[in-house]
Design an enzyme around this catalytic site. Structure first.
Site, PDB file in Angstrom:
ATOM      1  N   LYS A  50       1.016  -1.259   0.028  1.00 38.00           N
ATOM      2  CA  LYS A  50       0.068  -0.045  -0.017  1.00 38.00           C
ATOM      3  C   LYS A  50       1.013   1.178  -0.039  1.00 38.00           C
ATOM      4  O   LYS A  50       0.533   2.107  -0.817  1.00 38.00           O
ATOM      5  CB  LYS A  50      -0.963  -0.203   0.976  1.00 38.00           C
ATOM      6  CG  LYS A  50      -1.971  -0.923   1.149  1.00 38.00           C
ATOM      7  CD  LYS A  50      -2.844  -1.238   2.406  1.00 38.00           C
ATOM      8  CE  LYS A  50      -3.982  -2.280   2.070  1.00 38.00           C
ATOM      9  NZ  LYS A  50      -4.663  -2.587   3.237  1.00 38.00           N
ATOM     10  N   GLN A  94      -5.072  -1.424   9.400  1.00 37.11           N
ATOM     11  CA  GLN A  94      -4.718  -2.818   8.981  1.00 37.11           C
ATOM     12  C   GLN A  94      -5.398  -3.953   9.818  1.00 37.11           C
ATOM     13  O   GLN A  94      -5.234  -3.911  10.908  1.00 37.11           O
ATOM     14  CB  GLN A  94      -3.374  -3.263   8.682  1.00 37.11           C
ATOM     15  CG  GLN A  94      -3.185  -4.590   8.049  1.00 37.11           C
ATOM     16  CD  GLN A  94      -3.601  -4.476   6.493  1.00 37.11           C
ATOM     17  OE1 GLN A  94      -3.639  -3.390   5.734  1.00 37.11           O
ATOM     18  NE2 GLN A  94      -4.133  -5.725   6.045  1.00 37.11           N
ATOM     19  N   ASP A 117     -11.355   2.806   4.044  1.00 35.87           N
ATOM     20  CA  ASP A 117     -11.486   1.452   4.127  1.00 35.87           C
ATOM     21  C   ASP A 117     -13.131   1.242   3.894  1.00 35.87           C
ATOM     22  O   ASP A 117     -13.695   0.407   3.467  1.00 35.87           O
ATOM     23  CB  ASP A 117     -11.500   0.801   5.252  1.00 35.87           C
ATOM     24  CG  ASP A 117     -10.125   0.036   5.303  1.00 35.87           C
ATOM     25  OD1 ASP A 117      -9.946  -0.564   4.091  1.00 35.87           O
ATOM     26  OD2 ASP A 117      -9.420   0.034   6.119  1.00 35.87           O
TER      27      ASP A 117
END
Ligand code: GUN
Length: 287
Positions: A50, A94, A117
């Site tokens: 990422k 995460q 997200d």
């Protein structure tokens, strides 16, 4: 094999290049903060990828690493700092988090405007009610693949297998918003093969290696395989397989995503897109 392969790798590369070109025209580069707690090797690889993709798109990558025994309070304090930091446009914590941390509480603490997200209940609610949500990355990637494959959505029968908050539920909402008739099935659904055989579009996100067999696929259907499962091979090595038995399904389907190289690369591309969207909305930059 009769199915056309939907090449997620090249579609994701185009999307990343497009985001990079748009970022270059902004007054300042958007910032994406990624938080990794602990040493889970798979998570560490995702976070590294990422970071690389963020920088390649011309954005700022801000990485925070906390030890596996970091307290929930420490994590919440970090999220509060990132919420208050005007240079941070997107925040991604995460998952999975260590067991002693309440992941839902951490997600709830993220500013919904920075929730790239799309996991916050405000964004889930906006998605469900047709509002301007930040949409979870993998479902967004699935829709982009369907569009690229030229699959007709309006009026189509779509069957989603898997009911997670991260993939199954949001992808069902997106298909519904695109005028599909949506069935949200799961591992406990009665007669999954029969449900699946009705589908013009199958999205498999159940997390069971090669569960969806060729005989479950309606001839000509489009198959989107979200699964990434590592299985042992006879020679003691490992290989990645999806939730769909690819070789069988590819004999019957009209179009199908491979694993790897299908949905996987789309997730990071859509994360970059979400960061661009979040930055524009927060800072009042026009599209
Ligand atoms: N772990 C695996 N996939 C994801 C994702 O899309 N977002 C976050 N935050 N964690 C993940």
């Amino acid at each position: 094999m009769s199915a056309r392969i939907i090449d997620g790798k090249s579609i994701a590369a185009s999307m990343r290049a497009r985001v990079g070109a748009e970022v270059a025209r902004l007054p300042a580069p958007p910032g994406l903060a990624v938080v990794l707690v602990g040493e889970d090797p798979a998570s560490a690889v995702y976070v590294r990828n990422k970071g690389t993709a963020t920088r390649e798109a011309g954005m700022r990558s801000i990485e925070h690493r906390l030890p596996a025994d970091a307290s929930q309070a420490a994590l919440l304090a970090l999220v509060a700092r990132l919420n208050a930091d005007d240079e941070v446009d997107g925040i991604l914590v995460q998952l999975p988090l260590p067991r002693h941390v309440d992941a839902q509480a951490v997600i709830a603490a993220i500013d919904p405007a920075k929730d790239v997200d799309g996991f916050h209940v405000v964004n889930a609610g906006l998605l469900a009610t047709g509002g301007d949500a930040l949409v979870p990355c993998t479902p967004r990637g699935c829709m982009a693949l369907l569009r690229e494959a030229g699959t007709r959505l309006a009026g189509a029968e779509a069957v989603v297998i898997g009911r997670s908050n991260i993939v199954g539920k949001p992808v069902a909402q997106l298909l519904l918003a695109a005028d599909c008739t949506v069935t949200l099935a799961h591992s406990r659904s009665r007669d999954l093969p029969a449900i699946c055989r009705r589908a013009d579009i199958v999205v498999a996100a159940v997390g069971r290696p090669e569960m969806v067999r060729g005989g479950w696929i309606r001839p000509g259907a489009t198959v989107i395989d979200v699964g990434i499962n590592r299985i042992g091979t006879a020679d003691g090595r490992h290989r990645l397989v999806g939730d769909v038995a690819f070789d069988e399904a590819a004999e019957v389907a009209g179009a199908i995503t491979p694993v790897p190289g299908g949905v996987g690369p789309m997730t990071i591309a859509c994360l970059l897109e979400n960061t661009l969207v979040a930055a524009r909305r927060r800072r009042g930059w026009k599209e």
